[in-house]
Design a protein around this motif. Structure first.
Motif: not given
Length: 423
Positions: A375-382
C-alpha cells in the motif's frame, strides 16, 4: 583555516636588504611554485600563496589549515641569501586578523611612503593576477584580496586620504627643479619603460624639457613609450656612450645588477666638463651603483632619499586616516567572520553526505515495497518514519550517555537544534 603574512618595507629594512628580496613580475610564477613546494604536501597540503614586490616592500601572504611562519621566514631568507635571524630583525610577521588588517591598509595606501598613494593598489592587483595564473591563489586568499580592493575603493571614495598626495615621480621633478633653474633647458634620460618610468616621464613632460629619451632593453617598447611624449628611444646597450648627453637621469628597471656604474658616470662627467647631473634611482635592487653618490658633481637620490619630499602634505591627510581606519576595522571583522564560517564547511559537507545516504537508502527500500504491491500510504509512512529515526538516533543516544551534567548540556543543545519555534 589560518592566514599569515611575512614582509619587509621601507620602514623596517634598508634599501640594499630590500633589494635582495625584490621579485620582478615575470619571476613571480616560478617563485610561487618554489615557495609552495617547499612546504611539503604531507605537512602543509594545498598552501595558498601570493607575493607582492614593489620598490618599497616585499610581502608574502599565505593561507592553509595551520600557520607556518617559521618555515616562510626560512624560505625567504634562503632565497635572499641571508640568515633567518637577520631577516627577522627587519621583517614583520602577522596572522589572521592582523594579516588582513595589514593587507587592507596597504591596499588603501595607509602603509605607503606616500600616504594615500594609489599606485600600490595596481601593484597588488598585478600580484594577485600572477598568483592566480600560477595556480597559487585559493578561495581564502582570493577573498582576502578582493575584500582588500573593496575596502580600498571605499576608503578612497569616502575619505580624502589621497588628497595632496605627492608621488615619487612628482618628487623627482620637484628636486630637479631645485637644481636646475629652468627644466626646459635640460635633457632627460629615462632608463626602463615600466609603470614608474611612464609616470615619471608624464610629470617631466609637463615641464617641456629640451629632450626626453627612453633607454630600454627592448627597443620596441621604448619607442612606444617615447612616442607618447615626442621623445626618442635608444637601446640600453648604448647608454654608457651617450650618458654624458643628459642632465637628468631617472632609472627604474627590474635588473638584478646595477646598469649604471661608477666608471661610466665618471667618464660622462669628464665629457660634460663637470656640469652637474641629477640622478634618481627608483629601482630595487639598485640600477645605479651607490658609489656614484660620492661624486661631487652628481646629485643621486634613491627611493629612500625621497622620503622627506613625499611626506609633505602629510598633515593635511592625517584627518582622513582615522576615517579610513574605521572602514578597515569593519572590513577586517567581516573577513574574519567569513573565515570563521569556512571552518564549518567540512562538517556541513559531511552532514549533507550522511543525510543523502539515509535518503537514498529509504528511497530504495520504499521502491522495493511498492514493486511488491504494498500500500502506497503504508510505504510512505514507513519511509518517513525511517528517515526521522535515522536523523534522531545519534541525538537520542547522546541523551542517555555521560553524567547528569553532560546529559543536561546535551538536552539543551538538542532542544535548541530540534525544537526551535517558527517565527
Amino acid at each position: 583555516m589560518a592566514v599569515w603574512a611575512l614582509g619587509l618595507n621601507h620602514t623596517t629594512a634598508p634599501l640594499d636588504l630590500r633589494g635582495r628580496f625584490a621579485f620582478a613580475l615575470d619571476q613571480l610564477t616560478p617563485t610561487l611554485h618554489s615557495l609552495r613546494s617547499s612546504f611539503g604536501a604531507s605537512r602543509h597540503p594545498d598552501v595558498e600563496a601570493a607575493i607582492i614586490s614593489t620598490c618599497n616592500r616585499t610581502e608574502i601572504y599565505c593561507a592553509a589549515d595551520h600557520a607556518a611562519l617559521d618555515h616562510t621566514v626560512g624560505w625567504l631568507a634562503e632565497s635572499g641569501g641571508v640568515a633567518p635571524a637577520l631577516l627577522r630583525s627587519h621583517a614583520y610577521t602577522l596572522e589572521n586578523d592582523q594579516a588582513a588588517r595589514h593587507a587592507f591598509r596597504v591596499a588603501s595606501g595607509l602603509d605607503s611612503m606616500v600616504l594615500g598613494e594609489a599606485q600600490i593598489l595596481g601593484q597588488m592587483k598585478d600580484a594577485v593576477r600572477a598568483a592566480e595564473s600560477a595556480g597559487a591563489l585559493g578561495s581564502t586568499l582570493n577573498q582576502l584580496f578582493q575584500r582588500s580592493f573593496a575596502v580600498a575603493k571605499e576608503v578612497r571614495t569616502a575619505t580624502e586620504i589621497g588628497a595632496h598626495s605627492i608621488s615619487m615621480a612628482a618628487a623627482s621633478v620637484r628636486l630637479a627643479s631645485q637644481l636646475f633653474e629652468d627644466l626646459q633647458q635640460t635633457r632627460v634620460l629615462f632608463v626602463g619603460a615600466g609603470e614608474m618610468i611612464d609616470l615619471a616621464a608624464t610629470h617631466f613632460a609637463a615641464r617641456s624639457p629640451k629632450s626626453m629619451v627612453i633607454a630600454n632593453r627592448t627597443l620596441e617598447r621604448g619607442e612606444k613609450l617615447a612616442s607618447r611624449f615626442g621623445g626618442e628611444a635608444m637601446r640600453l646597450a648604448d647608454l654608457p656612450g651617450r650618458l654624458a648627453e643628459f642632465d637628468i637621469v631617472i632609472s627604474c628597471t627590474a635588473s638584478t645588477l646595477p646598469l649604471i656604474g661608477l666608471g661610466a658616470v665618471e667618464r660622462a662627467l669628464k665629457q660634460r666638463k663637470h656640469r652637474p647631473m641629477f640622478m634618481v634611482d627608483l629601482a630595487v635592487p639598485r640600477d645605479i651603483e651607490p658609489e656614484v653618490k660620492a661624486l661631487s658633481d652628481v646629485y643621486l637620490y634613491t627611493v629612500d632619499d625621497l622620503a622627506q619630499v613625499v611626506q609633505q602634505g602629510q598633515a593635511q591627510r592625517q584627518a582622513a586616516v582615522a576615517q579610513a581606519e574605521v572602514i578597515i576595522d569593519a572590513g577586517v571583522q567581516s573577513f574574519m567572520h567569513w573565515l570563521g564560517q569556512r571552518g564549518t564547511v567540512p562538517l556541513i559537507q559531511q552532514l549533507n553526505a550522511q543525510t543523502d545516504a539515509w535518503r537514498a537508502a529509504e528511497m530504495a527500500r520504499a521502491k522495493k515495497l511498492l514493486a511488491k504491491g504494498e500500500d502506497v500510504d503504508a510505504v510512505l509512512e514507513a519511509m518517513s518514519r525511517g528517515l526521522t529515526q535515522k536523523m534522531l538516533h545519534g541525538a537520542m543516544a547522546e541523551l542517555h550517555a555521560g553524567d547528569a551534567a553532560a546529559r543536561e548540556q546535551t538536552a539543551q543543545t538538542i532542544a535548541r537544534l530540534f525544537l526551535r519555534k517558527e517565527r
